[in-house]
Design a protein around this motif. Structure first.
Motif, PDB file in Angstrom:
ATOM      1  N   GLY A  38      -8.593   4.963 -18.726  1.00  0.00           N
ATOM      2  CA  GLY A  38      -7.298   4.604 -19.300  1.00  0.00           C
ATOM      3  C   GLY A  38      -6.155   4.872 -18.342  1.00  0.00           C
ATOM      4  O   GLY A  38      -5.234   4.055 -18.211  1.00  0.00           O
ATOM      5  N   SER A  39      -6.219   6.035 -17.646  1.00  0.00           N
ATOM      6  CA  SER A  39      -5.170   6.361 -16.682  1.00  0.00           C
ATOM      7  C   SER A  39      -5.147   5.362 -15.542  1.00  0.00           C
ATOM      8  O   SER A  39      -4.073   4.948 -15.082  1.00  0.00           O
ATOM      9  N   MET A  40      -6.341   4.968 -15.076  1.00  0.00           N
ATOM     10  CA  MET A  40      -6.418   4.025 -13.966  1.00  0.00           C
ATOM     11  C   MET A  40      -5.860   2.656 -14.364  1.00  0.00           C
ATOM     12  O   MET A  40      -5.081   2.050 -13.619  1.00  0.00           O
ATOM     13  N   CYS A  41      -6.240   2.176 -15.544  1.00  0.00           N
ATOM     14  CA  CYS A  41      -5.733   0.871 -15.985  1.00  0.00           C
ATOM     15  C   CYS A  41      -4.221   0.918 -16.184  1.00  0.00           C
ATOM     16  O   CYS A  41      -3.514  -0.041 -15.838  1.00  0.00           O
ATOM     17  N   LEU A  42      -3.723   2.038 -16.723  1.00  0.00           N
ATOM     18  CA  LEU A  42      -2.281   2.181 -16.899  1.00  0.00           C
ATOM     19  C   LEU A  42      -1.576   2.205 -15.554  1.00  0.00           C
ATOM     20  O   LEU A  42      -0.512   1.586 -15.387  1.00  0.00           O
ATOM     21  N   PHE A  43      -2.152   2.911 -14.587  1.00  0.00           N
ATOM     22  CA  PHE A  43      -1.540   2.982 -13.263  1.00  0.00           C
ATOM     23  C   PHE A  43      -1.488   1.598 -12.617  1.00  0.00           C
ATOM     24  O   PHE A  43      -0.458   1.195 -12.068  1.00  0.00           O
ATOM     25  N   ILE A  44      -2.597   0.879 -12.661  1.00  0.00           N
ATOM     26  CA  ILE A  44      -2.646  -0.441 -12.031  1.00  0.00           C
ATOM     27  C   ILE A  44      -1.649  -1.382 -12.693  1.00  0.00           C
ATOM     28  O   ILE A  44      -0.962  -2.163 -12.015  1.00  0.00           O
ATOM     29  N   ALA A  45      -1.552  -1.301 -14.031  1.00  0.00           N
ATOM     30  CA  ALA A  45      -0.570  -2.138 -14.737  1.00  0.00           C
ATOM     31  C   ALA A  45       0.846  -1.767 -14.318  1.00  0.00           C
ATOM     32  O   ALA A  45       1.679  -2.650 -14.062  1.00  0.00           O
ATOM     33  N   GLY A  46       1.139  -0.467 -14.244  1.00  0.00           N
ATOM     34  CA  GLY A  46       2.471  -0.037 -13.837  1.00  0.00           C
ATOM     35  C   GLY A  46       2.807  -0.443 -12.418  1.00  0.00           C
ATOM     36  O   GLY A  46       3.919  -0.907 -12.131  1.00  0.00           O
ATOM     37  N   PHE A  47       1.841  -0.279 -11.522  1.00  0.00           N
ATOM     38  CA  PHE A  47       2.056  -0.665 -10.126  1.00  0.00           C
ATOM     39  C   PHE A  47       2.317  -2.159 -10.016  1.00  0.00           C
ATOM     40  O   PHE A  47       3.224  -2.600  -9.295  1.00  0.00           O
ATOM     41  N   ALA A  48       1.529  -2.963 -10.725  1.00  0.00           N
ATOM     42  CA  ALA A  48       1.691  -4.415 -10.664  1.00  0.00           C
ATOM     43  C   ALA A  48       3.016  -4.858 -11.265  1.00  0.00           C
ATOM     44  O   ALA A  48       3.560  -5.904 -10.888  1.00  0.00           O
ATOM     45  N   LEU A  49       3.562  -4.063 -12.186  1.00  0.00           N
ATOM     46  CA  LEU A  49       4.807  -4.435 -12.855  1.00  0.00           C
ATOM     47  C   LEU A  49       6.027  -4.266 -11.956  1.00  0.00           C
ATOM     48  O   LEU A  49       7.040  -4.951 -12.155  1.00  0.00           O
ATOM     49  N   GLY A  50       5.964  -3.376 -10.961  1.00  0.00           N
ATOM     50  CA  GLY A  50       7.145  -3.127 -10.148  1.00  0.00           C
ATOM     51  C   GLY A  50       6.864  -2.840  -8.686  1.00  0.00           C
ATOM     52  O   GLY A  50       7.232  -3.618  -7.811  1.00  0.00           O
ATOM     53  N   TRP A  51       6.206  -1.723  -8.417  1.00  0.00           N
ATOM     54  CA  TRP A  51       6.056  -1.296  -7.027  1.00  0.00           C
ATOM     55  C   TRP A  51       5.049  -2.128  -6.244  1.00  0.00           C
ATOM     56  O   TRP A  51       4.961  -2.001  -5.030  1.00  0.00           O
ATOM     57  N   GLY A  52       4.315  -3.005  -6.916  1.00  0.00           N
ATOM     58  CA  GLY A  52       3.482  -3.956  -6.183  1.00  0.00           C
ATOM     59  C   GLY A  52       4.302  -5.101  -5.603  1.00  0.00           C
ATOM     60  O   GLY A  52       4.355  -5.283  -4.378  1.00  0.00           O
ATOM     61  N   PRO A  53       4.997  -5.889  -6.447  1.00  0.00           N
ATOM     62  CA  PRO A  53       5.710  -7.072  -5.925  1.00  0.00           C
ATOM     63  C   PRO A  53       7.121  -6.819  -5.420  1.00  0.00           C
ATOM     64  O   PRO A  53       7.582  -7.498  -4.500  1.00  0.00           O
ATOM     65  N   ILE A  54       7.846  -5.856  -6.000  1.00  0.00           N
ATOM     66  CA  ILE A  54       9.288  -5.779  -5.741  1.00  0.00           C
ATOM     67  C   ILE A  54       9.641  -5.327  -4.329  1.00  0.00           C
ATOM     68  O   ILE A  54      10.615  -5.842  -3.756  1.00  0.00           O
ATOM     69  N   PRO A  55       8.926  -4.368  -3.707  1.00  0.00           N
ATOM     70  CA  PRO A  55       9.287  -4.047  -2.310  1.00  0.00           C
ATOM     71  C   PRO A  55       9.257  -5.251  -1.391  1.00  0.00           C
ATOM     72  O   PRO A  55      10.124  -5.408  -0.514  1.00  0.00           O
ATOM     73  N   TRP A  56       8.299  -6.143  -1.572  1.00  0.00           N
ATOM     74  CA  TRP A  56       8.233  -7.354  -0.736  1.00  0.00           C
ATOM     75  C   TRP A  56       9.384  -8.300  -1.051  1.00  0.00           C
ATOM     76  O   TRP A  56       9.936  -8.944  -0.161  1.00  0.00           O
ATOM     77  N   LEU A  57       9.747  -8.378  -2.325  1.00  0.00           N
ATOM     78  CA  LEU A  57      10.869  -9.234  -2.721  1.00  0.00           C
ATOM     79  C   LEU A  57      12.182  -8.704  -2.156  1.00  0.00           C
ATOM     80  O   LEU A  57      12.960  -9.450  -1.551  1.00  0.00           O
ATOM     81  N   LEU A  58      12.448  -7.413  -2.341  1.00  0.00           N
ATOM     82  CA  LEU A  58      13.691  -6.837  -1.844  1.00  0.00           C
ATOM     83  C   LEU A  58      13.769  -6.898  -0.323  1.00  0.00           C
ATOM     84  O   LEU A  58      14.847  -7.085   0.245  1.00  0.00           O
ATOM     85  N   MET A  59      12.636  -6.716   0.344  1.00  0.00           N
ATOM     86  CA  MET A  59      12.622  -6.812   1.802  1.00  0.00           C
ATOM     87  C   MET A  59      13.165  -8.161   2.262  1.00  0.00           C
ATOM     88  O   MET A  59      13.871  -8.246   3.276  1.00  0.00           O
ATOM     89  N   SER A  60      12.862  -9.201   1.518  1.00  0.00           N
ATOM     90  CA  SER A  60      13.300 -10.534   1.914  1.00  0.00           C
ATOM     91  C   SER A  60      14.734 -10.835   1.495  1.00  0.00           C
ATOM     92  O   SER A  60      15.299 -11.846   1.917  1.00  0.00           O
ATOM     93  N   GLU A  61      15.334  -9.963   0.666  1.00  0.00           N
ATOM     94  CA  GLU A  61      16.673 -10.232   0.139  1.00  0.00           C
ATOM     95  C   GLU A  61      17.779  -9.441   0.827  1.00  0.00           C
ATOM     96  O   GLU A  61      18.909  -9.935   0.940  1.00  0.00           O
ATOM     97  N   ILE A  62      17.514  -8.209   1.255  1.00  0.00           N
ATOM     98  CA  ILE A  62      18.605  -7.278   1.545  1.00  0.00           C
ATOM     99  C   ILE A  62      19.120  -7.336   2.972  1.00  0.00           C
ATOM    100  O   ILE A  62      20.213  -6.825   3.245  1.00  0.00           O
ATOM    101  N   PHE A  63      18.407  -7.967   3.897  1.00  0.00           N
ATOM    102  CA  PHE A  63      18.824  -7.919   5.295  1.00  0.00           C
ATOM    103  C   PHE A  63      19.720  -9.099   5.658  1.00  0.00           C
ATOM    104  O   PHE A  63      19.461 -10.234   5.233  1.00  0.00           O
ATOM    105  N   PRO A  64      20.761  -8.858   6.464  1.00  0.00           N
ATOM    106  CA  PRO A  64      21.596  -9.963   6.958  1.00  0.00           C
ATOM    107  C   PRO A  64      20.774 -10.928   7.800  1.00  0.00           C
ATOM    108  O   PRO A  64      19.736 -10.555   8.374  1.00  0.00           O
TER     109      PRO A  64
END
Length: 432
Positions: free
Chosen positions: A331-357
């Motif tokens: 249960g902890s593993m499935c919750l972790f994977i779901a949480g990671f996929a919800l934010g810290w999986g995709p968003i760092p790559w998205l923000l990386m492409s947005e924030i730089f001049p």
């Protein structure tokens, strides 16, 4: 300023008030996202391919436990993996930037999140195909996404921002017309800055060093969250819970990743980046803490695997108590994977492409990607040593501490980029 100069500096890349008439921007984003799909397939390929190689009869290469980690002493396989790694590294750098520069703000979160979504879809496809295909045909199937990517990208334009840096205004306007269907009412980045290039002295500028700190920190926190530790134990955790089919366990994990990454993509432009990052981090704090508690509770059990060698087989006759605790871990593993996929999986790559001049985007995104892969290498390399030094529960509680820091960093340091143009994001960091 002459009329020609005014026209040359007239804003280009701001979306019109009404929705764009053309949806070819989605086709272009899909074409670019086929690169991350190939990347994900390559990541998932080893899981079904190594058992297939071990089962293979002559003349196929056979792998023992030692050579399996290097994928055998077969030059063709090694060469293929090397070239695949180089291509995947390029895709992980270029695809997010391309998609962010062609997308208008209202859908940039959706399209940018598709990068990570396609990665996890590729992993899941490799797991599913591994059930029915042996390693050779699995590799052939892996050629399909990059082949389609090559064909589609031949028909797609360069990003308008890149064309503007090359003084190709007419081509940039044509690209806008192709992608969004209209040239009217669109804004262009301020002239001149995109031609400066990057110099170390620019790091004194808050519009430069703030995005750098955020981008590098996001990539570091992503790898320090414990994702590699959780994935390392996934198969063993399922075995402890009496899941005897490890390939089924892999498919379950892959399915959770795909579903919650898709949810993140759909709500990204409504909920915002900061909220999803914070929510994701909180979920990972609780799940990694529960993981640590599981290992702490089972450390003295004779059927427990956490106190023996990392690659030692688990007990085939676990006690009822250990099976119950294993379900806590599942249960902890499935919750972790779901949480990671919800934010810290995709968003760092998205923000990386947005924030730089624009004028430092190539160098800055390259440094962020390098940070990500370097941290992944270091975490993976030192994982076994940390398991011995801190014990398994200590490792997961350490990951929980990093997740707490990541939540605080999100709330204190990361601006919301939802609905903003790339020029507005740059202006925010410059204090304009």
């Amino acid at each position: 300023m002459t009329p020609e100069d005014q026209e040359e500096t007239r804003p280009l890349l701001r979306p019109p008030d009404s929705a764009p008439r053309s949806r070819r921007v989605f086709l272009a984003a899909f074409a670019a996202a086929l690169g991350p799909l190939s990347f994900g397939f390559a990541l998932g390929y080893s899981s079904p391919a190594i058992p297939s190689l071990r089962r293979s009869a002559a003349p196929a290469p056979r792998l023992d436990s030692d050579t399996a980690s290097w994928f055998g002493d077969v030059w063709m396989l090694l060469g293929g993996r090397l070239l695949t790694g180089l291509a995947c590294g390029m895709a992980s750098l270029v695809a997010p930037v391309y998609i962010s520069e062609i997308a208008y703000p209202e859908v940039r979160g959706l399209l940018g999140s598709c990068v990570q979504l396609m990665v996890v879809i590729g992993i899941l496809l490799a797991y599913l195909a591994g059930w029915v295909l042996e390693w050779r045909w699995l590799a052939v199937l892996g050629c399909a996404p990059p082949t389609f990517m090559l064909l589609f990208m031949c028909c797609m334009p360069e990003t308008p921002r890149f064309l503007l840096t090359q003084h190709k205004r007419q081509e940039a306007m044509a690209a806008v017309q192709f992608l969004w269907g209209s040239e009217q009412g669109w804004d262009e980045p301020p002239g001149g800055a995109e031609h400066q290039g990057f110099h170390l002295a620019q790091l004194r500028n808050p519009g430069i060093y703030k995005p750098f700190v955020i981008g590098i920190s996001l990539m570091a926190f992503q790898q320090l969250s414990g994702i590699n530790a959780v994935m390392f134990y996934a198969e063993t955790i399922f075995e402890e819970a009496k899941f005897k089919d490890s390939s089924l366990a892999s498919v379950i994990v892959g399915t959770i990743q795909v579903l919650f990454t898709a949810v993140a993509a759909l709500v990204m432009d409504r909920a915002g980046r900061r909220l999803l990052l914070a929510l994701s981090g909180v979920i990972m704090v609780f799940s990694t803490s529960a993981f640590g508690a599981y290992f702490k509770l089972t450390q003295d059990s004779p059927s427990n695997f956490s106190h023996v060698g990392l690659l030692a087989p688990v007990s085939m006759e676990p006690t009822n108590a250990s099976v119950g605790l294993a379900w806590l871990a599942v249960g902890s593993m499935c919750l972790f994977i779901a949480g990671f996929a919800l934010g810290w999986g995709p968003i760092p790559w998205l923000l990386m492409s947005e924030i730089f001049p624009l004028h430092i985007k190539g160098v800055a995104t390259g440094i962020c990607v390098l940070t990500n892969w370097l941290m992944a290498f270091l975490v993976t390399k030192e994982f076994s040593s940390l398991m011995v030094t801190l014990r398994p529960y200590g490792v997961f509680w350490l990951a929980s501490a990093f997740c707490i820091v990541s939540v605080l960093f999100t709330l204190l340091c990361i601006p919301e980029t939802k609905g903003k143009t790339l020029e507005q994001i740059t202006a925010h960091f410059e204090g304009r």
